[in-house]
Design a protein around this motif. Structure first.
Motif, PDB file in Angstrom:
ATOM      1  N   MET A   1     168.446 117.444 -17.500  1.00 29.22           N
ATOM      2  CA  MET A   1     168.248 116.262 -16.656  1.00 29.22           C
ATOM      3  C   MET A   1     166.754 115.970 -16.530  1.00 29.22           C
ATOM      4  O   MET A   1     165.946 116.890 -16.335  1.00 29.22           O
ATOM      5  CB  MET A   1     168.847 116.493 -15.269  1.00 29.22           C
ATOM      6  CG  MET A   1     168.746 115.287 -14.342  1.00 29.22           C
ATOM      7  SD  MET A   1     169.458 115.615 -12.710  1.00 29.22           S
ATOM      8  CE  MET A   1     171.191 115.813 -13.168  1.00 29.22           C
ATOM      9  N   ALA A   2     166.391 114.699 -16.646  1.00 33.81           N
ATOM     10  CA  ALA A   2     164.989 114.297 -16.552  1.00 33.81           C
ATOM     11  C   ALA A   2     164.470 114.543 -15.142  1.00 33.81           C
ATOM     12  O   ALA A   2     165.208 114.392 -14.164  1.00 33.81           O
ATOM     13  CB  ALA A   2     164.844 112.819 -16.911  1.00 33.81           C
ATOM     14  N   PRO A   3     163.211 114.930 -15.009  1.00 33.01           N
ATOM     15  CA  PRO A   3     162.665 115.172 -13.672  1.00 33.01           C
ATOM     16  C   PRO A   3     162.556 113.890 -12.857  1.00 33.01           C
ATOM     17  O   PRO A   3     162.450 112.793 -13.415  1.00 33.01           O
ATOM     18  CB  PRO A   3     161.282 115.763 -13.963  1.00 33.01           C
ATOM     19  CG  PRO A   3     160.925 115.283 -15.327  1.00 33.01           C
ATOM     20  CD  PRO A   3     162.222 115.185 -16.068  1.00 33.01           C
ATOM     21  N   THR A   4     162.583 114.039 -11.542  1.00 33.17           N
ATOM     22  CA  THR A   4     162.350 112.911 -10.634  1.00 33.17           C
ATOM     23  C   THR A   4     160.876 112.538 -10.709  1.00 33.17           C
ATOM     24  O   THR A   4     159.995 113.390 -10.527  1.00 33.17           O
ATOM     25  CB  THR A   4     162.717 113.300  -9.192  1.00 33.17           C
ATOM     26  OG1 THR A   4     164.116 113.591  -9.137  1.00 33.17           O
ATOM     27  CG2 THR A   4     162.385 112.185  -8.228  1.00 33.17           C
ATOM     28  N   GLU A  37     161.826 120.137 -11.425  1.00 37.69           N
ATOM     29  CA  GLU A  37     162.655 118.957 -11.129  1.00 37.69           C
ATOM     30  C   GLU A  37     161.822 117.729 -10.806  1.00 37.69           C
ATOM     31  O   GLU A  37     162.356 116.627 -10.660  1.00 37.69           O
ATOM     32  CB  GLU A  37     163.587 119.250  -9.946  1.00 37.69           C
ATOM     33  CG  GLU A  37     164.672 120.268 -10.225  1.00 37.69           C
ATOM     34  CD  GLU A  37     164.233 121.681  -9.949  1.00 37.69           C
ATOM     35  OE1 GLU A  37     165.101 122.577  -9.910  1.00 37.69           O
ATOM     36  OE2 GLU A  37     163.012 121.917  -9.768  1.00 37.69           O
ATOM     37  N   TYR A  38     160.483 117.885 -10.689  1.00 37.51           N
ATOM     38  CA  TYR A  38     159.618 116.768 -10.305  1.00 37.51           C
ATOM     39  C   TYR A  38     158.475 116.588 -11.293  1.00 37.51           C
ATOM     40  O   TYR A  38     157.987 117.555 -11.889  1.00 37.51           O
ATOM     41  CB  TYR A  38     159.031 117.007  -8.911  1.00 37.51           C
ATOM     42  CG  TYR A  38     160.062 117.110  -7.813  1.00 37.51           C
ATOM     43  CD1 TYR A  38     160.605 115.969  -7.227  1.00 37.51           C
ATOM     44  CD2 TYR A  38     160.502 118.358  -7.361  1.00 37.51           C
ATOM     45  CE1 TYR A  38     161.554 116.070  -6.214  1.00 37.51           C
ATOM     46  CE2 TYR A  38     161.447 118.463  -6.353  1.00 37.51           C
ATOM     47  CZ  TYR A  38     161.974 117.308  -5.786  1.00 37.51           C
ATOM     48  OH  TYR A  38     162.914 117.405  -4.780  1.00 37.51           O
ATOM     49  N   GLU A  39     158.047 115.339 -11.413  1.00 37.43           N
ATOM     50  CA  GLU A  39     156.874 115.003 -12.220  1.00 37.43           C
ATOM     51  C   GLU A  39     156.064 113.956 -11.464  1.00 37.43           C
ATOM     52  O   GLU A  39     156.589 112.895 -11.100  1.00 37.43           O
ATOM     53  CB  GLU A  39     157.300 114.437 -13.577  1.00 37.43           C
ATOM     54  CG  GLU A  39     156.137 113.987 -14.437  1.00 37.43           C
ATOM     55  CD  GLU A  39     156.582 113.249 -15.685  1.00 37.43           C
ATOM     56  OE1 GLU A  39     155.709 112.916 -16.511  1.00 37.43           O
ATOM     57  OE2 GLU A  39     157.800 112.989 -15.830  1.00 37.43           O
ATOM     58  N   ILE A  40     154.796 114.237 -11.199  1.00 38.18           N
ATOM     59  CA  ILE A  40     153.929 113.288 -10.489  1.00 38.18           C
ATOM     60  C   ILE A  40     153.425 112.256 -11.489  1.00 38.18           C
ATOM     61  O   ILE A  40     152.759 112.600 -12.477  1.00 38.18           O
ATOM     62  CB  ILE A  40     152.756 114.012  -9.821  1.00 38.18           C
ATOM     63  CG1 ILE A  40     153.282 115.028  -8.794  1.00 38.18           C
ATOM     64  CG2 ILE A  40     151.824 113.016  -9.140  1.00 38.18           C
ATOM     65  CD1 ILE A  40     152.227 115.987  -8.275  1.00 38.18           C
ATOM     66  N   VAL A  41     153.744 110.989 -11.239  1.00 39.89           N
ATOM     67  CA  VAL A  41     153.383 109.930 -12.192  1.00 39.89           C
ATOM     68  C   VAL A  41     152.456 108.875 -11.597  1.00 39.89           C
ATOM     69  O   VAL A  41     151.903 108.057 -12.329  1.00 39.89           O
ATOM     70  CB  VAL A  41     154.649 109.231 -12.749  1.00 39.89           C
ATOM     71  CG1 VAL A  41     155.532 110.225 -13.498  1.00 39.89           C
ATOM     72  CG2 VAL A  41     155.431 108.530 -11.641  1.00 39.89           C
ATOM     73  N   ALA A  42     152.269 108.874 -10.263  1.00 40.20           N
ATOM     74  CA  ALA A  42     151.452 107.818  -9.656  1.00 40.20           C
ATOM     75  C   ALA A  42     150.921 108.268  -8.299  1.00 40.20           C
ATOM     76  O   ALA A  42     151.542 109.084  -7.611  1.00 40.20           O
ATOM     77  CB  ALA A  42     152.259 106.535  -9.493  1.00 40.20           C
ATOM     78  N   ALA A 343     165.920 118.297  -4.248  1.00 39.67           N
ATOM     79  CA  ALA A 343     166.289 118.135  -5.658  1.00 39.67           C
ATOM     80  C   ALA A 343     167.762 118.437  -5.887  1.00 39.67           C
ATOM     81  O   ALA A 343     168.408 117.826  -6.741  1.00 39.67           O
ATOM     82  CB  ALA A 343     165.427 119.045  -6.538  1.00 39.67           C
ATOM     83  N   LYS A 344     168.303 119.356  -5.092  1.00 41.01           N
ATOM     84  CA  LYS A 344     169.713 119.742  -5.227  1.00 41.01           C
ATOM     85  C   LYS A 344     170.636 118.932  -4.312  1.00 41.01           C
ATOM     86  O   LYS A 344     171.863 119.115  -4.352  1.00 41.01           O
ATOM     87  CB  LYS A 344     169.866 121.233  -4.895  1.00 41.01           C
ATOM     88  CG  LYS A 344     169.141 122.161  -5.859  1.00 41.01           C
ATOM     89  CD  LYS A 344     169.281 123.610  -5.426  1.00 41.01           C
ATOM     90  CE  LYS A 344     168.728 124.589  -6.457  1.00 41.01           C
ATOM     91  NZ  LYS A 344     167.287 124.479  -6.654  1.00 41.01           N
ATOM     92  N   GLY A 345     170.054 118.072  -3.476  1.00 41.92           N
ATOM     93  CA  GLY A 345     170.877 117.309  -2.530  1.00 41.92           C
ATOM     94  C   GLY A 345     171.488 118.180  -1.450  1.00 41.92           C
ATOM     95  O   GLY A 345     172.512 117.821  -0.854  1.00 41.92           O
TER      96      GLY A 345
END
Length: 373
Positions: A1-4, A37-42, A343-345
């Motif tokens: 699954m792609a990271p958030t 599970e996370y990627e900082i993009v901005a 991330a797991k809800g």
């Protein structure tokens, strides 16, 4: 699954804890970087230039986008989750654009300044069926998770009382940073009542349920604070402090237990304990004790249980600690656990806007019922 894909509002250039804007750098950034599970993009700060300086200061990838407004970062189709880590007075105007764009949102506690703002943000999240989280991170603390399990299991029998005695000696408001004076103001939404007491109250509600039939005293025993400059030197200036530093609350939980919570501010606690919380049931008692900032304590907490006349047992809660915690500082431990739960809800580990609004409503009821001095 792609990271958030994450966009952060409020990441300063700070490299260590302390001062305005440092919380995101000290806790959110390392927590997000420790979880795949996370990627900082901005990033978004008050200006694009400020955001670019933060990107450079923290060695974020060159592809990280820089924004100067909450609307711009919320409109980015490549941002899935907007994290807001700034002073509470700005929460409403920074969070609302993200909700309107149907972005997931993580905002620090308190959710907003006024109940009208809290209810509006919670309603927008409900209407949009948006995943949200609020930074009352003690819900994710392993000891609190284990305490909730013990209470829910019936091991203590029917819960009949809860007693809390806490010290806020670590928060010396007789001297205070001049850039954080909102904490001294009873009307700011971000003060000792809403933050120090509010963080604990959220955990109390999480473990024992809501509090009704409340009586309270909110008293300001220390009326002034001497300001401290950015260089750590005392200034020849004082300000009036209106936020309470002694908070006494009693009431009845939804389950029928009598409850008392007492927060005081000594120079130093006589028992070297920051908080002692005892939960009594018909079959036994549990206690959780620690010295430090409630919402930041992890391994510092001691959990004990006594059932009937059996010897008191110290309860291990290490199995509740997630691997990401080992990659961050103790300051960030519960924040990392919260992000892991989000991330797991797993809403047993974090507050949504709706459950945080519930704590806000109780804070408001206590305030309205209180003798304020």
């Amino acid at each position: 699954m792609a990271p958030t894909r994450v966009g952060i509002i409020g990441l300063s250039t700070a490299q260590k804890p302390g001062g305005a804007g440092a919380w995101a750098a000290s806790t959110h950034l390392p927590s997000l970087q420790s979880l795949p599970e996370y990627e900082i993009v901005a990033l978004a700060n008050s200006t694009v230039e400020s955001a670019k300086r933060s990107i450079a200061a923290h060695n974020l990838p060159a592809t990280t986008k820089a924004y100067g407004s909450p609307e711009d970062i919320a409109s980015d189709p490549e941002v899935d989750l907007v994290v807001v880590s700034v002073q509470v007075g700005k929460h409403y105007k920074l969070v609302k654009p993200a909700l309107l764009q149907k972005k997931q949102v993580f905002v620090e506690w308190p959710l907003a300044v006024t109940m009208d703002e809290v209810e509006e943000l919670a309603q927008l999240a409900r209407d949009g069926d948006i995943a949200t989280a609020v930074g009352v991170q003690s819900r994710a603390a392993p000891a609190v998770q284990k305490l909730k399990e013990i209470v829910s299991s019936g091991q203590l029998g029917r819960i009949i009382s809860s007693t809390v005695v806490a010290s806020t000696a670590r928060i010396d408001t007789e001297k205070w940073p001049e850039n954080l004076t909102y904490y001294l103001d009873a009307s700011s939404g971000g003060n000792e009542y809403t933050i120090a007491f509010g963080h604990f109250l959220d955990a109390f509600v999480h473990v024992l349920g809501g509090l009704t039939d409340t009586q309270a005293i909110l008293k300001t025993q220390y009326k002034t604070s001497q300001l401290v400059g950015s260089d750590g030197q005392l200034l020849n200036r004082t300000v009036q402090k209106t936020a309470p530093d002694h908070i006494l609350v009693q009431g009845i939980t939804e389950g029928g237990a009598v409850a008392s919570i007492a927060f005081r501010k000594p120079k130093g606690p006589v028992d070297d304990t920051g908080i002692r919380w005892i939960i009594t049931g018909t079959e036994g008692e549990a206690s959780i004790v620690g010295d430090g900032w409630w919402q930041m304590m992890d391994k510092e907490l001691k959990l004990q249980v006594k059932v009937g006349t059996e010897p008191t047992q110290t309860i291990d809660f290490d199995s509740y600690r997630v691997p990401a915690v080992e990659k961050v500082s103790p300051l960030a431990a519960n924040v990392a656990s919260l992000y892991d739960g989000f991330a797991k809800g797993d809403t047993t580990k974090y507050a949504t806007f709706e459950s945080a609004a519930r704590t806000h409503r109780i804070l408001e009821r206590i305030k309205k019922a209180a003798i304020v001095q």
